[in-house]
Structures are given as C-alpha cells and as structure tokens.
Enzyme design. Sequence first.
Site, PDB file in Angstrom:
ATOM      1  N   SER A 112       0.931  -1.107   0.150  1.00  0.00           N
ATOM      2  CA  SER A 112      -0.085  -0.022   0.186  1.00  0.00           C
ATOM      3  C   SER A 112       0.814   1.277   0.152  1.00  0.00           C
ATOM      4  CB  SER A 112      -0.939   0.085   1.120  1.00  0.00           C
ATOM      5  OG  SER A 112      -0.109   0.008   2.601  1.00  0.00           O
ATOM      6  N   TYR A 113       2.125   1.160   0.504  1.00  0.00           N
ATOM      7  CA  TYR A 113       2.877   2.317   0.595  1.00  0.00           C
ATOM      8  C   TYR A 113       3.455   2.598  -0.864  1.00  0.00           C
ATOM      9  CZ  TYR A 113       7.164   5.173   2.124  1.00  0.00           C
ATOM     10  OH  TYR A 113       8.059   6.111   2.438  1.00  0.00           O
ATOM     11  N   PRO A 140       0.082   9.667   0.884  1.00  0.00           N
ATOM     12  CA  PRO A 140       0.673   8.703   1.890  1.00  0.00           C
ATOM     13  C   PRO A 140       0.044   7.660   2.250  1.00  0.00           C
ATOM     14  CG  PRO A 140      -0.368  10.748   2.948  1.00  0.00           C
ATOM     15  CD  PRO A 140      -0.389  10.879   1.627  1.00  0.00           C
ATOM     16  N   ASP A 141       0.500   6.792   2.787  1.00  0.00           N
ATOM     17  CA  ASP A 141       0.088   5.359   2.912  1.00  0.00           C
ATOM     18  C   ASP A 141      -0.777   5.440   4.539  1.00  0.00           C
ATOM     19  OD1 ASP A 141      -0.781   2.641   3.004  1.00  0.00           O
ATOM     20  OD2 ASP A 141       1.065   2.213   3.745  1.00  0.00           O
ATOM     21  N   THR A 142      -1.868   5.916   4.524  1.00  0.00           N
ATOM     22  CA  THR A 142      -2.606   6.282   5.714  1.00  0.00           C
ATOM     23  C   THR A 142      -3.731   5.157   5.912  1.00  0.00           C
ATOM     24  OG1 THR A 142      -3.684   8.192   4.919  1.00  0.00           O
ATOM     25  CG2 THR A 142      -1.660   8.580   5.893  1.00  0.00           C
TER      26      THR A 142
END
Length: 269
Positions: free
Chosen positions: A39-40, A50-52
Amino acid sequence: MGLKELIASGKTLVALGATDALSAKLIEAHGFECVYIGSYATAASRFGLPDTGSLALPEIVEQARTIANAVHVPVIADAEGGFHDAANLWRTVQAFEQAGVAAIHIEDHAFGKHAAVAQKLRPADEAAARIRAAVEAREDPDFLIVARSDAFWVYGDLEDTIARLKLYGEAGADLVFPTLVGPAELAEVRRRVARPAMVVDMPGRSLAEHKDAAVVLYYAFSALAQFEALNRAIERFKADGALPAGTQEFEKLLGYDAFAARARKYGET
C-alpha cells in the site's frame, strides 16, 4: 517455482518492493525470485498520497494485477486489514486470487500508521476471525495467507505480538509477519510460533541478520529509488538539458524486439 515451494526450500527470500509493472519487470530481470507490491508504494505511485489507510480494495488489487501480469515470478501483495469484516472477507481473497498474486498479508492495525497520530489495533480475536475467513475463502491451495501483527511496532510489546501471532497461526495463517522486530525478537517469534516468518527489512542490517525470516520485504525499494533518480534527472535537465540515456535497454525490457519479431512472422513489415 511457486512461492510455496520457494518458502519450503528454507532459504531467505528477498522481495523487493515494486511500484508498478515496469519496476517489477526490472526486479525480475535482475534475477530476484519474487516481487512485492504494498500500500505504501501504491498510494505514492498511483495517487501521490501517503499510506494512511485511504486506499480501496479495487485500487490496490488493480495495481497488483498489472504487476502479476507483467512478470513470471510470484507476487506478494498487501491486503491491508482485509478491507472487509470476516463475513465478507471472501471478496478480498477472491479479488487477489483473480488478480494472479501468490500471497497476501492481512494486518491487525486498525488506524494510524504514523507516529504523529494515535495508533489502534484490532482486538486479537477479531483479527484472528479475519485470518480464518481468508483461509477458508481461498480456492487455490497454493495461495498463501500471511498474518501481520503491528503490536511490536505500535506498543513495543513482544509478548502481545507473539500471543497474537500464535492465535493467527491457529486460525490457519501460512506465515506470520511481526512488523519492525529486530533479529533477537524475530528469533523469539520463530522459537515460539510454529509458522515461517515474513518481515520488513531492518535498516542498517545485512540480509544475514534476517536469517530467521522466510521472506524479507524491502517495501519502499522502488519508490525511494525512483524518487531519488527522478529528482536527480530533473535537476540535471534543469541545469544543462541532459536527457536520461538507455533507450535501447529500456525498450528491450518492454518487449519492442518481441513485437518486431511477431510483425515479421506475420508479414506485417
């Protein structure tokens, strides 16, 4: 060779993180036996985000599909927290199986993933139910389910991590994935949890120090390499108009030669 057989061989597999099909093809071309898409990298490369935890299931599945279609080596994909509750998690497994990936990891992180905000983990029994549902939903017996716990990352609690991973193993996980553990913690996980382990790379440590892991994910490899290289190339172009070289090698990797051969074969030249 399939991922299941590679893991059974007992060696530590290096899974460099791709961002897209092109980076995956390069990783394969250099002889690596599997590829990772997380996902990053997907959030960064597809959306500049960003991967949040903001990605949806179709977004990461489609990224995984393009990569699996581009290479012949097994692809490991990030399934976040499963995207659904246990009763509907069959849809997640089906989507990734149909995308052609070899394995997914499912985590117990519910919210956060950044030091500046409060972190939340799912209750262990709820996370275990998701793992059980994923295992029972798969149709391909070679499709691997990896159970990830972020308890050590979030709380520094190795005992809770091990307790959670044991529970996830009992739910049927093929591998366990303790995030951000060091060599000593990983050795303890391997001693007490009867499953092969997957880990993310430990910055500053050699591959030999990951010897207790079956798979090491270098999740940000391509994203960071592309960020660094493209920044440098743009700076050079701004300074003196220099263009990147390597067109011939680039087009060979993409298959232009194969296209020309097909065109000649079918009389289209």
